[in-house]
Design a protein around this motif. Structure first.
Motif, short mmCIF file in Angstrom:
data_model
loop_
_atom_site.label_atom_id
_atom_site.label_comp_id
_atom_site.label_asym_id
_atom_site.label_seq_id
_atom_site.Cartn_x
_atom_site.Cartn_y
_atom_site.Cartn_z
N LEU A 207 11.34 -3.43 10.53
CA LEU A 207 12.10 -4.44 10.11
C LEU A 207 11.18 -5.18 9.31
N ARG A 208 10.01 -5.41 9.23
CA ARG A 208 9.25 -6.24 8.23
C ARG A 208 9.45 -5.78 6.87
N ILE A 209 9.18 -4.49 6.85
CA ILE A 209 9.37 -3.74 5.19
C ILE A 209 10.83 -3.59 4.91
N MET A 210 12.09 -3.62 5.76
CA MET A 210 13.34 -3.78 5.25
C MET A 210 13.53 -4.69 4.22
N LYS A 211 13.26 -5.92 4.55
CA LYS A 211 13.51 -7.14 3.50
C LYS A 211 13.33 -6.74 2.34
N PRO A 212 12.01 -6.50 1.69
CA PRO A 212 11.86 -6.23 0.36
C PRO A 212 12.65 -4.91 -0.04
N MET A 213 12.82 -3.99 0.63
CA MET A 213 13.35 -2.71 0.43
C MET A 213 14.72 -3.09 0.38
N HIS B 91 10.32 1.53 -5.83
CA HIS B 91 9.22 0.56 -6.07
C HIS B 91 8.59 0.07 -4.78
N PHE B 92 9.54 -0.72 -4.06
CA PHE B 92 8.89 -1.37 -2.80
C PHE B 92 8.62 -0.41 -1.62
N ALA B 93 9.01 0.73 -1.97
CA ALA B 93 8.88 1.64 -0.68
C ALA B 93 7.38 2.16 -1.22
N ARG C 108 0.02 0.10 0.42
CA ARG C 108 -0.68 -0.89 1.01
C ARG C 108 -0.78 -0.71 2.64
N ASP C 109 0.00 0.41 3.18
CA ASP C 109 -0.28 0.38 4.57
C ASP C 109 -0.70 1.67 4.94
N PHE C 110 -0.74 2.58 4.21
CA PHE C 110 -1.26 4.01 4.30
C PHE C 110 -0.34 4.66 5.36
N THR C 111 0.93 4.58 5.17
CA THR C 111 1.82 5.32 6.10
C THR C 111 3.31 5.86 5.31
#
Length: 219
Positions: free
Chosen positions: A7-13, A176-178, A184-187
């Motif tokens: 959910l945290r990464i969904m916003k920028p993506m 780009h955001f992905a 950043r998160d190494f995943t």
């Protein structure tokens, strides 16, 4: 990874997906009519115009879209004499490259659609006293649309995926955001999330065009 992370990464993506969708719609809205105009000009009796259109189609279809993106974003300002007047922001330059690229492909699709129409249709239109423009608008275009629609659907679906090429010219879109989140998160989870968003966009687009095909088929 937890649902909180997704959910945290969904916003920028999703912000990146917004750019993807905007580029898709603007490209489609501009390239389809431009492609049709190119098709008509390629059939012109004025040889220089027809030759120019055929050359344009050949060059665009014969070179990679990525190369065209790099040229419009970085190459145009480097042209002698006129380069200083052709400095565009990255998004505009990328949009121009996409529109010109897809217009060439749509031009070939429309040409194929027009070639598949029986010549008797033109002769019948003449017998009925229709002008060339009336024949084109009332007889040829409706039939061409039915014939060309499946190929247009394929190109539109490809366009959704091709928007990922914006990453190469530093235009902030979904990939780009992905990739930023991955570094950043190494995943690799952001890549899977991006894939799901692309698949969802492609699904919506496919359903829309299938409904459109059924409408034209049974009218």
């Amino acid at each position: 990874m937890s649902m909180d992370y997704i959910l945290r990464i969904m916003k920028p993506m999703l912000e990146g997906a917004q750019m993807t969708v905007i580029l898709f719609f603007i490209t489609l809205i501009l390239s389809i009519p431009l492609g049709f105009i190119v098709t008509l000009l390629a059939k012109s009796r004025i040889k220089p115009i027809a030759w120019l259109m055929h050359t344009y189609i050949y060059v665009i279809r014969g070179t990679p879209l990525l190369l065209q993106l790099l040229f419009f974003c970085f190459g145009l300002p480097m042209l002698p004499v006129i380069g200083e007047y052709l400095v565009l922001d990255r998004t505009t330059a990328a949009l121009l490259a996409f529109v010109l690229n897809y217009a060439a492909y749509f031009a070939e699709i429309f040409r194929g659609g027009m070639l598949s129409i029986d010549k008797g249709q033109y002769e019948a239109s003449q017998v009925l006293g229709l002008s060339k423009s009336q024949t084109l608008i009332r007889v040829i275009v409706p039939q061409m649309v039915r014939i060309a629609l499946p190929a247009v659907t394929n190109e539109a679906t490809t366009l959704v995926k091709d928007t990922a090429l914006l990453y190469a010219v530093a235009v902030p879109e979904l990939l780009h955001f992905a990739n930023t989140a991955v570094n950043r998160d190494f995943t690799i989870v952001p890549y899977f999330v991006a894939a799901m968003i692309y698949l969802l966009l492609a699904l919506v687009l496919t359903l829309f065009f299938r409904a459109l095909e059924k409408r034209f088929k049974f009218e």
